[in-house]
Design a protein around this motif. Structure first.
Motif, PDB file in Angstrom:
ATOM      1  N   TYR A   1       0.815  -1.223   0.000  1.00 29.71           N
ATOM      2  CA  TYR A   1       0.000   0.000   0.000  1.00 29.71           C
ATOM      3  C   TYR A   1       0.850   1.276   0.000  1.00 29.71           C
ATOM      4  O   TYR A   1       0.387   2.349  -0.329  1.00 29.71           O
ATOM      5  N   SER A   2       2.156   1.147   0.393  1.00 27.68           N
ATOM      6  CA  SER A   2       2.969   2.376   0.475  1.00 27.68           C
ATOM      7  C   SER A   2       3.866   2.590  -0.760  1.00 27.68           C
ATOM      8  O   SER A   2       4.656   3.531  -0.802  1.00 27.68           O
ATOM      9  N   VAL A   3       3.711   1.711  -1.759  1.00 29.01           N
ATOM     10  CA  VAL A   3       4.624   1.784  -2.914  1.00 29.01           C
ATOM     11  C   VAL A   3       4.489   3.112  -3.678  1.00 29.01           C
ATOM     12  O   VAL A   3       5.484   3.765  -3.996  1.00 29.01           O
ATOM     13  N   VAL A   4       3.248   3.547  -3.947  1.00 26.47           N
ATOM     14  CA  VAL A   4       3.054   4.768  -4.745  1.00 26.47           C
ATOM     15  C   VAL A   4       3.705   5.962  -4.049  1.00 26.47           C
ATOM     16  O   VAL A   4       4.454   6.730  -4.666  1.00 26.47           O
ATOM     17  N   LEU A   5       3.444   6.069  -2.746  1.00 27.06           N
ATOM     18  CA  LEU A   5       4.003   7.188  -1.980  1.00 27.06           C
ATOM     19  C   LEU A   5       5.530   7.171  -2.048  1.00 27.06           C
ATOM     20  O   LEU A   5       6.179   8.183  -2.305  1.00 27.06           O
ATOM     21  N   ARG A   6       6.111   5.998  -1.829  1.00 27.99           N
ATOM     22  CA  ARG A   6       7.574   5.883  -1.811  1.00 27.99           C
ATOM     23  C   ARG A   6       8.175   6.228  -3.181  1.00 27.99           C
ATOM     24  O   ARG A   6       9.191   6.916  -3.269  1.00 27.99           O
ATOM     25  N   ILE A   7       7.527   5.768  -4.244  1.00 29.09           N
ATOM     26  CA  ILE A   7       8.082   6.061  -5.574  1.00 29.09           C
ATOM     27  C   ILE A   7       7.996   7.557  -5.874  1.00 29.09           C
ATOM     28  O   ILE A   7       8.912   8.133  -6.441  1.00 29.09           O
ATOM     29  N   ASN A   8       6.922   8.173  -5.436  1.00 28.21           N
ATOM     30  CA  ASN A   8       6.832   9.626  -5.658  1.00 28.21           C
ATOM     31  C   ASN A   8       7.963  10.352  -4.935  1.00 28.21           C
ATOM     32  O   ASN A   8       8.540  11.290  -5.469  1.00 28.21           O
ATOM     33  N   GLU A   9       8.280   9.898  -3.715  1.00 33.47           N
ATOM     34  CA  GLU A   9       9.405  10.523  -2.988  1.00 33.47           C
ATOM     35  C   GLU A   9      10.716  10.299  -3.749  1.00 33.47           C
ATOM     36  O   GLU A   9      11.511  11.223  -3.949  1.00 33.47           O
ATOM     37  N   LEU A  10      10.916   9.061  -4.181  1.00 36.32           N
ATOM     38  CA  LEU A  10      12.159   8.743  -4.890  1.00 36.32           C
ATOM     39  C   LEU A  10      12.262   9.521  -6.213  1.00 36.32           C
ATOM     40  O   LEU A  10      13.343   9.944  -6.606  1.00 36.32           O
ATOM     41  N   SER A  11      11.122   9.725  -6.901  1.00 34.46           N
ATOM     42  CA  SER A  11      11.126  10.469  -8.165  1.00 34.46           C
ATOM     43  C   SER A  11      11.606  11.892  -7.951  1.00 34.46           C
ATOM     44  O   SER A  11      12.359  12.442  -8.734  1.00 34.46           O
ATOM     45  N   GLN A  12      11.145  12.480  -6.846  1.00 37.75           N
ATOM     46  CA  GLN A  12      11.565  13.859  -6.545  1.00 37.75           C
ATOM     47  C   GLN A  12      13.054  13.924  -6.281  1.00 37.75           C
ATOM     48  O   GLN A  12      13.755  14.782  -6.798  1.00 37.75           O
ATOM     49  N   GLU A  13      13.538  12.964  -5.475  1.00 38.52           N
ATOM     50  CA  GLU A  13      14.993  12.917  -5.192  1.00 38.52           C
ATOM     51  C   GLU A  13      15.751  12.773  -6.503  1.00 38.52           C
ATOM     52  O   GLU A  13      16.769  13.412  -6.722  1.00 38.52           O
ATOM     53  N   PHE A  14      15.238  11.909  -7.385  1.00 36.66           N
ATOM     54  CA  PHE A  14      15.884  11.622  -8.655  1.00 36.66           C
ATOM     55  C   PHE A  14      15.974  12.888  -9.516  1.00 36.66           C
ATOM     56  O   PHE A  14      16.996  13.208 -10.095  1.00 36.66           O
ATOM     57  N   ARG A  15      14.854  13.641  -9.546  1.00 37.21           N
ATOM     58  CA  ARG A  15      14.825  14.874 -10.357  1.00 37.21           C
ATOM     59  C   ARG A  15      15.854  15.872  -9.847  1.00 37.21           C
ATOM     60  O   ARG A  15      16.554  16.508 -10.612  1.00 37.21           O
ATOM     61  N   HIS A  16      15.935  15.977  -8.518  1.00 34.40           N
ATOM     62  CA  HIS A  16      16.879  16.951  -7.957  1.00 34.40           C
ATOM     63  C   HIS A  16      18.315  16.568  -8.235  1.00 34.40           C
ATOM     64  O   HIS A  16      19.186  17.411  -8.359  1.00 34.40           O
ATOM     65  N   SER A  17      18.568  15.250  -8.303  1.00 29.78           N
ATOM     66  CA  SER A  17      19.969  14.833  -8.463  1.00 29.78           C
ATOM     67  C   SER A  17      20.371  14.731  -9.946  1.00 29.78           C
ATOM     68  O   SER A  17      21.484  14.374 -10.250  1.00 29.78           O
ATOM     69  N   HIS A  18      19.447  15.035 -10.897  1.00 25.91           N
ATOM     70  CA  HIS A  18      19.823  14.940 -12.318  1.00 25.91           C
ATOM     71  C   HIS A  18      19.693  16.288 -13.025  1.00 25.91           C
ATOM     72  O   HIS A  18      18.883  17.078 -12.697  1.00 25.91           O
TER      73      HIS A  18
END
Ligand code: HAM
Length: 426
Positions: free
Chosen positions: A409-426
């Motif tokens: 149930y927490s996968v969508v939330l976690r991926i959204n967090e990771l996507s943001q981190e990813f955007r900032h680091s690229h």
């Protein structure tokens, strides 16, 4: 093996990075022109041949040599559009769209155009244009706003060194006076002119100024200059255009040979070039046209517009697509495929880009396939995950080989967090 089939000469396929570049240019132009009040118009790619003959001029290269014209099955003479302005005027008239000087229309269009030209760098037989037409409100302000729109788009996509070449062809009276003087001048060199120019001397002498023939170019050097023949009104109009360009700090040069390749222009004409050594032809061009809408049965209002050549822009811009975190859903064995399939749909429904890896006959192969497709986060579902309703997240190319198992149930939330981190680091 059967033989490979190539596209028609001068036409090419776009895919991969080219498609992203094309979309980026169109999106940028759409957004910026919307700020200027333009709205999209979509017109047919094929029109009656007469539409172009009537407006672009029989003596223009486009009409005399380059049109893709056919007789269709019903016996109609039709043409694949070589440009968009004529079609937009036809559409305004056909649909009875109201326009006058107090209620102008601003249309943007984009798509393929066709000209049977000699293919070379930046010149194709099927190419793409983004075009803009501002109909109504004849004034130097609208001319310069049109130029400013083009410059804004070119700057935004990264072409900072754009130079606007600008000229005035004057109104009908100035033009007539100038043409008489031009004919007098060219008559002196009649035998030396190219065959095309000899013909143009009779039909449309202005077009000789646009000739690429080397002897014609030499003769053109000393030809009378239009600016000396503009009447007071036209000269004042053009001077105001130049003053407004100065006011906006737009880089321009006055080019008195700029007559443009199509016949419908009056007053201001312009083209956009880059100072880069890489390419010297125009990235786009346009100008004011009086009487064009009326020619198609519409009202007597003037317009101004331009079109940019998308392939030429694509060739020059340094485009880097935005990198998004790409997620792969990988089932360990056939047993977990249904669950992986449902997780993939859940992520898609939550606007997450993800790919379900269905190939490969074991986990190792599937992981390899995911990496090849550019996925940097793997969501793995095996027997254990299936049992306790969880998912294991593994980052690709992670030195520490970190994996974490989280509730489904927490996968969508976690991926959204990771996507943001990813955007900032690229
Ligand atoms: P144009 O100057 O004929 O104007 O074309 C505009 C741009 O289309 C050119 O500057 C060039 O970038 C691109 N272009 C033209 N032919 C080719 C080709 N064969 N291959 C690749 N690119 C090409 C017009 O079409 C006018 N309708 C513009 C306009 C709009 N004037 C007023 N409103």
């Amino acid at each position: 093996m059967s033989q490979r089939i190539n596209p028609i000469r001068g036409m090419k396929d776009f895919y991969g990075l080219d498609c992203s570049k094309y979309q980026y240019i169109v999106d940028t132009a759409t957004q910026i022109s919307a700020r200027y009040g333009y709205q999209l118009i979509e017109i047919p790619i094929v029109e009656n041949t007469e539409i172009f003959q009537r407006s672009l001029g029989d003596e223009s290269d486009v009409v005399s040599k380059e049109m893709y014209s056919f007789i269709d099955k019903g016996g109609e003479n039709i043409t694949l559009r070589p440009e968009g302005t004529a079609g937009v005027m036809r559409a305004i008239s056909s649909n009875g769209i109201f326009v006058n000087d107090n209620q102008p229309l601003k249309f943007m269009y984009y798509g393929p155009m066709f000209r049977y030209d000699r293919p070379q760098k930046g010149r194709y037989r099927q190419f793409h244009q983004i075009g803009f037409e501002h109909i109504g409100e004849k004034s130097p302000y609208t001319d310069v706003l049109s130029i400013a729109l083009a410059v804004d788009i070119l700057h935004e996509i990264g072409l900072a060194d754009v130079c606007v070449h600008v000229n005035s062809l004057g109104g009908f009276d100035s033009r007539q006076l100038y043409t008489t003087e031009l004919v007098k001048y060219f008559k002196k060199f009649e035998n030396e002119l190219s065959e095309d120019s000899k013909r143009r001397l009779l039909k449309n002498p202005l077009r000789i100024l646009d000739s690429k023939d080397s002897r014609d170019c030499e003769i053109n050097l000393n030809a009378p200059k239009i600016r000396n023949y503009l009447n007071e009104h036209d000269a004042t109009y053009f001077q105001k255009v130049l003053d407004l360009l100065d006011l906006l700090d737009i880089n321009y040069i006055v080019d008195q040979k700029l007559v443009r390749g199509l016949d419908y222009y009056t007053h201001t004409t312009f083209e956009f070039k880059t100072n880069s050594e890489q390419y010297s032809d125009a990235l786009g061009g346009g100008g004011r046209y009086d009487g064009l809408l009326e020619m198609f049965g519409g009202s007597d209002v003037s317009g101004v517009g331009f079109a940019l050549g998308v392939e030429r822009l694509m060739m020059l811009i340094d485009y880097k697509p935005t990198v998004l975190l790409k997620v792969a859903i990988v089932a360990v064995s056939a047993n977990e495929f249904d669950s992986a399939f449902m997780l993939n749909k859940e992520l898609l429904d939550n606007s997450i880009s993800c790919e379900l890896i269905t190939g490969g006959n074991n986990l190792k192969k599937r992981v390899e396939l995911a990496v090849k497709r550019g996925c940097s986060l793997l969501l793995i579902i095996g027997n254990d995950e299936l049992k306790d309703n969880s998912v294991t997240l593994t980052r690709v190319n992670d030195k520490d080989n970190r994996s974490v198992t989280i509730p489904r149930y927490s996968v969508v939330l976690r991926i959204n967090e990771l996507s943001q981190e990813f955007r900032h680091s690229h």
